[in-house]
Enzyme design. Sequence first.
Site, PDB file in Angstrom:
ATOM      1  N   ASN A 108      45.799  12.813 -11.933  1.00  0.00           N
ATOM      2  CA  ASN A 108      47.025  12.586 -10.671  1.00  0.00           C
ATOM      3  C   ASN A 108      46.491  13.188  -9.877  1.00  0.00           C
ATOM      4  O   ASN A 108      45.866  14.751  -9.497  1.00  0.00           O
ATOM      5  CB  ASN A 108      48.748  12.442 -11.016  1.00  0.00           C
ATOM      6  CG  ASN A 108      48.757  13.470 -10.793  1.00  0.00           C
ATOM      7  OD1 ASN A 108      49.779  14.208  -9.974  1.00  0.00           O
ATOM      8  ND2 ASN A 108      49.017  14.562 -12.236  1.00  0.00           N
ATOM      9  N   PHE A 112      53.287  15.532  -4.451  1.00  0.00           N
ATOM     10  CA  PHE A 112      55.317  15.867  -4.231  1.00  0.00           C
ATOM     11  C   PHE A 112      55.590  14.689  -3.265  1.00  0.00           C
ATOM     12  O   PHE A 112      56.459  15.080  -3.024  1.00  0.00           O
ATOM     13  CB  PHE A 112      54.667  16.759  -3.632  1.00  0.00           C
ATOM     14  CG  PHE A 112      54.656  18.128  -3.853  1.00  0.00           C
ATOM     15  CD1 PHE A 112      54.325  18.096  -6.118  1.00  0.00           C
ATOM     16  CD2 PHE A 112      54.683  19.557  -3.977  1.00  0.00           C
ATOM     17  CE1 PHE A 112      54.393  19.632  -6.998  1.00  0.00           C
ATOM     18  CE2 PHE A 112      54.677  20.603  -4.467  1.00  0.00           C
ATOM     19  CZ  PHE A 112      54.428  20.916  -6.144  1.00  0.00           C
ATOM     20  N   SER A 171      50.773  22.607  -8.484  1.00  0.00           N
ATOM     21  CA  SER A 171      50.406  21.730  -8.251  1.00  0.00           C
ATOM     22  C   SER A 171      48.906  22.152  -6.778  1.00  0.00           C
ATOM     23  O   SER A 171      49.103  23.074  -6.161  1.00  0.00           O
ATOM     24  CB  SER A 171      51.256  21.221  -7.649  1.00  0.00           C
ATOM     25  OG  SER A 171      50.695  19.764  -6.918  1.00  0.00           O
ATOM     26  N   ASN A 173      47.568  19.920  -6.063  1.00  0.00           N
ATOM     27  CA  ASN A 173      47.760  18.783  -4.560  1.00  0.00           C
ATOM     28  C   ASN A 173      48.577  19.187  -3.356  1.00  0.00           C
ATOM     29  O   ASN A 173      48.832  18.030  -2.246  1.00  0.00           O
ATOM     30  CB  ASN A 173      48.576  17.379  -5.101  1.00  0.00           C
ATOM     31  CG  ASN A 173      47.258  16.449  -6.269  1.00  0.00           C
ATOM     32  OD1 ASN A 173      46.124  16.560  -6.483  1.00  0.00           O
ATOM     33  ND2 ASN A 173      47.327  16.493  -7.658  1.00  0.00           N
ATOM     34  N   THR A 174      48.732  20.286  -3.130  1.00  0.00           N
ATOM     35  CA  THR A 174      49.921  20.748  -2.162  1.00  0.00           C
ATOM     36  C   THR A 174      48.946  21.457  -1.474  1.00  0.00           C
ATOM     37  O   THR A 174      48.776  22.631  -2.238  1.00  0.00           O
ATOM     38  CB  THR A 174      51.265  20.882  -2.207  1.00  0.00           C
ATOM     39  OG1 THR A 174      51.776  19.961  -2.635  1.00  0.00           O
ATOM     40  CG2 THR A 174      51.615  21.372  -0.966  1.00  0.00           C
ATOM     41  N   LYS A 213      55.870  28.041 -12.910  1.00  0.00           N
ATOM     42  CA  LYS A 213      54.880  27.063 -13.114  1.00  0.00           C
ATOM     43  C   LYS A 213      53.572  27.987 -12.832  1.00  0.00           C
ATOM     44  O   LYS A 213      53.306  27.502 -11.397  1.00  0.00           O
ATOM     45  CB  LYS A 213      55.332  25.842 -13.430  1.00  0.00           C
ATOM     46  CG  LYS A 213      54.203  24.450 -14.280  1.00  0.00           C
ATOM     47  CD  LYS A 213      55.048  23.837 -14.249  1.00  0.00           C
ATOM     48  CE  LYS A 213      54.128  22.588 -15.170  1.00  0.00           C
ATOM     49  NZ  LYS A 213      54.216  21.417 -14.782  1.00  0.00           N
ATOM     50  N   ASN A 242      50.447  24.205 -15.998  1.00  0.00           N
ATOM     51  CA  ASN A 242      49.966  22.892 -14.773  1.00  0.00           C
ATOM     52  C   ASN A 242      48.474  22.039 -14.601  1.00  0.00           C
ATOM     53  O   ASN A 242      47.929  22.299 -15.970  1.00  0.00           O
ATOM     54  CB  ASN A 242      50.074  22.948 -12.929  1.00  0.00           C
ATOM     55  CG  ASN A 242      50.867  21.513 -12.394  1.00  0.00           C
ATOM     56  OD1 ASN A 242      51.098  20.614 -12.616  1.00  0.00           O
ATOM     57  ND2 ASN A 242      52.298  22.367 -11.741  1.00  0.00           N
TER      58      ASN A 242
END
Length: 351
Positions: A108, A112, A171, A173-174, A213, A242
Amino acid sequence: MLFDLVRPFLHAVDAEQAHRLTIGALKVGVHPRQGEPDPTSLAVQLFGLSFPNPLGMAAGFDKNAEVPDALIALGFGFTEAGTVTPRPQAGNPKPRIFRLPRDRGVINRLGFNNDGHVAVLGRLEARAGRGGIVGVNIGANKDSDDMAADYVLGLAAFYGLASYFTVNISSPNTPGLRGLQARAPLDDLIGRLIEARAKLTDDGDAPTPLLVKIAPDLTDEQLADIAAVCVERQVDGVIISNTTLSRDGLEDANAGEQGGLSGAPLFELSTRVLADFARATERRVPLVGVGGVTSAETAYAKITAGASLVQLYTGLVYDGPELVAEIKRGLAEALERDGFRSVAEAVGAKL
Ligand SMILES: Cc1cc2nc3c(=O)[nH]c(=O)nc-3n(C[C@H](O)[C@H](O)[C@H](O)COP(=O)(O)O)c2cc1C
């Protein structure tokens, strides 16, 4: 089983659409419900909370706190809403969730997407007092000038409503977010959060637990630095892990998609990092194991590698909600087989 009937349909549509349909079904109560109470051997006392069982819904499934009560009714011992950012955010262009059926994984790159603090707060306020352990996973907006300040805003917004907080600095993705795992920024972030928490906590009350996390993609030095900060700052717990940026051993045609990989291919890596972290902290920080839990055996392996609690997400995509009852049944059997009277006795047994 119901899921066996609907899975071909869900897997025929785009993964994000299938997720929306699943949330919709949970909202209107179309899901299995836990029949009997959990066996007492599965109960976990941690962070001043009483978990009926150690299996939680991982962050990202219920980003906007639409279905926490349905997830608890389904049999999860706890659930984690979020990641929530201060302002609503659309996330990356679609498609941005990809199934890898040959590997039983998911990639994915959502970035966010979420409704923001105000909307999520409204939903959590509406269910306040209903019981069930509901953590809130907080993050930073993509265009934030001060990411650490966004986390402090999250803590303040949900204080008193969240059973615990997860500080998501992992994450992929940021852009820049994972940089908060480096020693100095992490120490600064945790310091600011602990200071803010002290101000938010009424005299005589226990502070709400603060968990961090982390990613599975860390060098030994990075892991040692995070461990040192978490011990020094006395964070309440660490969630490991994660999604991963690695792509080792994948066979599916979607393996080349950008984003974070979850599910079965993440199991070994995330469990190794979990055990390494348990050793690096000399087991002084409670751990939550997540990544590739797809069965009772894999859940039990997280516990014996040092996890007091376990979470899952991608396993549900392939095995459906019945997996929750199956894992709990198998966990209780494994504890009995190995002569443990509780989950706590088994934590770190293989370290
Ligand atoms: C579609 C998707 C969205 C996710 N979103 C989040 C998120 O918003 N915040 C977060 O901390 N983790 C998020 N995760 C990571 C999961 O919480 C979990 O750490 C990871 O998927 C590994 O567990 P699994 O193998 O059981 O899926 C997401 C995972 C997936 C598959």
